[in-house]
Motif scaffolding. Structure first.
Motif, PDB file in Angstrom:
ATOM      1  N   UNK A 148      25.266  16.233  -1.004  1.00  0.00           N
ATOM      2  CA  UNK A 148      23.848  16.159  -1.355  1.00  0.00           C
ATOM      3  C   UNK A 148      23.676  15.396  -2.657  1.00  0.00           C
ATOM      4  N   UNK A 149      22.523  14.763  -2.793  1.00  0.00           N
ATOM      5  CA  UNK A 149      22.255  13.863  -3.909  1.00  0.00           C
ATOM      6  C   UNK A 149      21.994  14.605  -5.214  1.00  0.00           C
ATOM      7  N   UNK A 150      22.707  14.244  -6.263  1.00  0.00           N
ATOM      8  CA  UNK A 150      22.435  14.794  -7.588  1.00  0.00           C
ATOM      9  C   UNK A 150      21.082  14.309  -8.093  1.00  0.00           C
ATOM     10  N   UNK A 151      20.663  13.118  -7.691  1.00  0.00           N
ATOM     11  CA  UNK A 151      19.325  12.631  -8.038  1.00  0.00           C
ATOM     12  C   UNK A 151      18.259  13.575  -7.470  1.00  0.00           C
ATOM     13  N   UNK A 174      14.136  17.788  -8.476  1.00  0.00           N
ATOM     14  CA  UNK A 174      13.527  18.986  -7.928  1.00  0.00           C
ATOM     15  C   UNK A 174      13.323  18.965  -6.432  1.00  0.00           C
ATOM     16  N   UNK A 175      13.895  17.976  -5.733  1.00  0.00           N
ATOM     17  CA  UNK A 175      13.871  18.008  -4.272  1.00  0.00           C
ATOM     18  C   UNK A 175      14.833  19.085  -3.783  1.00  0.00           C
ATOM     19  N   UNK A 176      15.923  19.281  -4.523  1.00  0.00           N
ATOM     20  CA  UNK A 176      16.764  20.467  -4.347  1.00  0.00           C
ATOM     21  C   UNK A 176      16.224  21.502  -5.323  1.00  0.00           C
ATOM     22  N   UNK A 180      12.540  19.297   1.335  1.00  0.00           N
ATOM     23  CA  UNK A 180      13.213  19.983   0.224  1.00  0.00           C
ATOM     24  C   UNK A 180      14.303  20.884   0.781  1.00  0.00           C
ATOM     25  N   UNK A 181      15.321  21.097  -0.040  1.00  0.00           N
ATOM     26  CA  UNK A 181      16.302  22.134   0.230  1.00  0.00           C
ATOM     27  C   UNK A 181      16.297  23.095  -0.951  1.00  0.00           C
TER      28      UNK A 181
END
Length: 444
Positions: A142-145, A150-152, A239-240
């Motif tokens: 998963x992307x750190x970006x 805040x998408x994660x 989002x996750x």
């Protein structure tokens, strides 16, 4: 290749040679929506050795327990995740020697052939079964970006000391060995695709661990299927949510930031190891509290004070679980009590409505003087997986004086809090079953 050249037009034709995940990454970053994931080349055990390698997460057992679990088993991943077990007793578990030993042991597992590096980037499907209930997640990078933007979504604060431990482990081993457990709102197309792959492909790992939890993993090694998974996340998952592993996620982000790596590149450092589960398959267990003393109150005075905010009923010596929201059960002096919160003791906002908040505001802080449960040494926390018997044992032994059992937080409550930008009180959720370390490692 380090990413899309800045001079290149944004739209990418189907004839371009870019991996599918980079196309979706470019689109998503332009639109600033949806989750970015990608397949990765896992470091994983030979199939015959998977059960020997698999280890419980590093933070759910202490050094002594890890040493006992790894005894006589040189392939155990505890030699990496709890490497102090191979150093002299009393070694500081946060010392440089421990991290260096972890890196040495990880290299030895590769040199011996116990672990090997996947030839091509893949997604992995991970199914766990506990007490007849199953849950199936997608293992990916998963992307750190996404984490930074805040998408994660998060629902807990992290502690700098715990972050530093994982930072040192990641930078020394050059690997993310701990899996971050994410959740997402169900996408029927994803559920169908993953189920179809399970039904039509043989798993690479399929074993039952000593605790009775079964672990089954499939490798998704067809590029077209992997591309479809990437596309569905890019289009259907806005989002996750971090369910478990806030410190692992935060540490991966801090390692990336310190590296100076371009966040828009496809470097492994810009991603972190996650397993993402559909919300419908998840269950949250209770997370209970123990307190050493009554803050100077007698039992009678304490019970009398509780009646301002709760109806209080003594119900006997048998273990009592809360049966509904806003009911707390308490064990004190060999007796269980039902405490039902009165109207006005809680608010309707996502945090205020939680039973853990009701307990904190109306009992722990108000009467027992515990204002910060993250730092107060008079309180301890027990995951529901240990059962109420653990509470009884520790109170009856005299180690603790009172215990509180809570009704579990729901997955929707977790989502609501994360969506609101708030954080839960510490130790609010306990997820079971746990993913095993060592089965799929992300090298950076």
């Amino acid at each position: 290749m380090k990413g899309r050249p800045k001079s290149r037009p944004f739209f990418i034709s189907s004839s371009d040679s870019y991996p599918a995940f980079l196309i979706f990454t470019a689109l998503n970053r332009k639109l600033k929506i949806m989750a970015i994931i990608k397949p990765f080349r896992a470091l994983r055990p030979q199939p015959a050795l998977a059960k020997e390698v698999a280890a419980r997460p590093y933070d759910v057992l202490n050094s002594k327990e890890a040493a006992e679990a790894a005894a006589g088993n040189p392939n155990s991943f505890y030699h990496v995740s709890k490497s102090e077990i191979d150093l002299p007793e009393g070694t500081d578990i946060h010392s440089e020697a421990v991290y260096a030993k972890a890196a040495e042991n990880l290299q030895n597992l590769q040199t011996s052939g116990t672990l090997f590096h996947e030839e091509q980037p893949c997604y992995y499907i991970y199914k766990l079964v506990m007490d007849g209930r199953s849950q199936t997640g997608l293992v990916c990078a998963s992307s750190i970006d996404d984490y930074n933007k805040g998408i994660i979504k998060k629902h807990e604060f992290t502690r700098p000391d715990k972050e530093l431990d994982r930072i040192n482990h990641i930078t020394t081993t050059r690997a993310q060995t701990g899996n971050v457990f994410l959740a997402y709102n169900d996408v029927p197309e994803l559920n169908t695709l993953i189920s179809h792959w399970q039904q039509n492909q043989r798993p690479v790992y399929d074993f039952t661990a000593e605790d009775g939890i079964s672990h089954t993993i499939w490798v998704v090694n067809e590029a077209s299927v992997g591309d479809e998974i990437t596309r569905l996340f890019a289009e259907k998952v806005p989002a996750t949510y971090i369910a478990d592993g806030h410190h692992r996620a935060a540490s991966a982000a801090l390692v990336q930031k310190a590296s100076g790596e371009d966040i828009n590149s496809d470097a492994n450092l810009n991603y972190f190891l996650t397993t993402i589960f559909p919300a419908s398959e998840l269950a949250i267990l209770d997370y209970n509290r123990l307190v050493k003393d009554l803050n100077g109150h007698s039992k009678e005075d304490f019970l009398s004070r509780l009646e301002y905010d709760f109806t209080v009923e003594a119900v006997g010596h048998h273990e009592q679980k809360p049966a509904m929201l806003h009911e707390i059960t308490m064990y004190l002096d060999h007796t269980w009590y039902h405490l039902v919160a009165r109207e006005g003791t809680y608010s309707a906002d996502p945090i205020g409505i939680l039973d853990v908040t009701i307990l904190q505001n109306n009992i722990l802080d108000k009467h027992l003087g515990i204002r910060d449960p993250r730092t107060d040494k008079r309180i301890d926390f027990v995951g529901g997986i240990r059962g109420l018997g653990e509470l009884v044992k520790r109170v009856d032994s005299g180690e603790m004086q009172v215990a509180f059992a809570l009704y579990p937080v729901t997955i929707q409550q977790l989502f609501d809090i994360a969506d609101s930008g708030n954080v839960m009180p510490p130790k609010s959720t306990w997820f079971e079953p746990k993913l095993r370390d060592g089965l799929l490692t992300h090298l950076i």
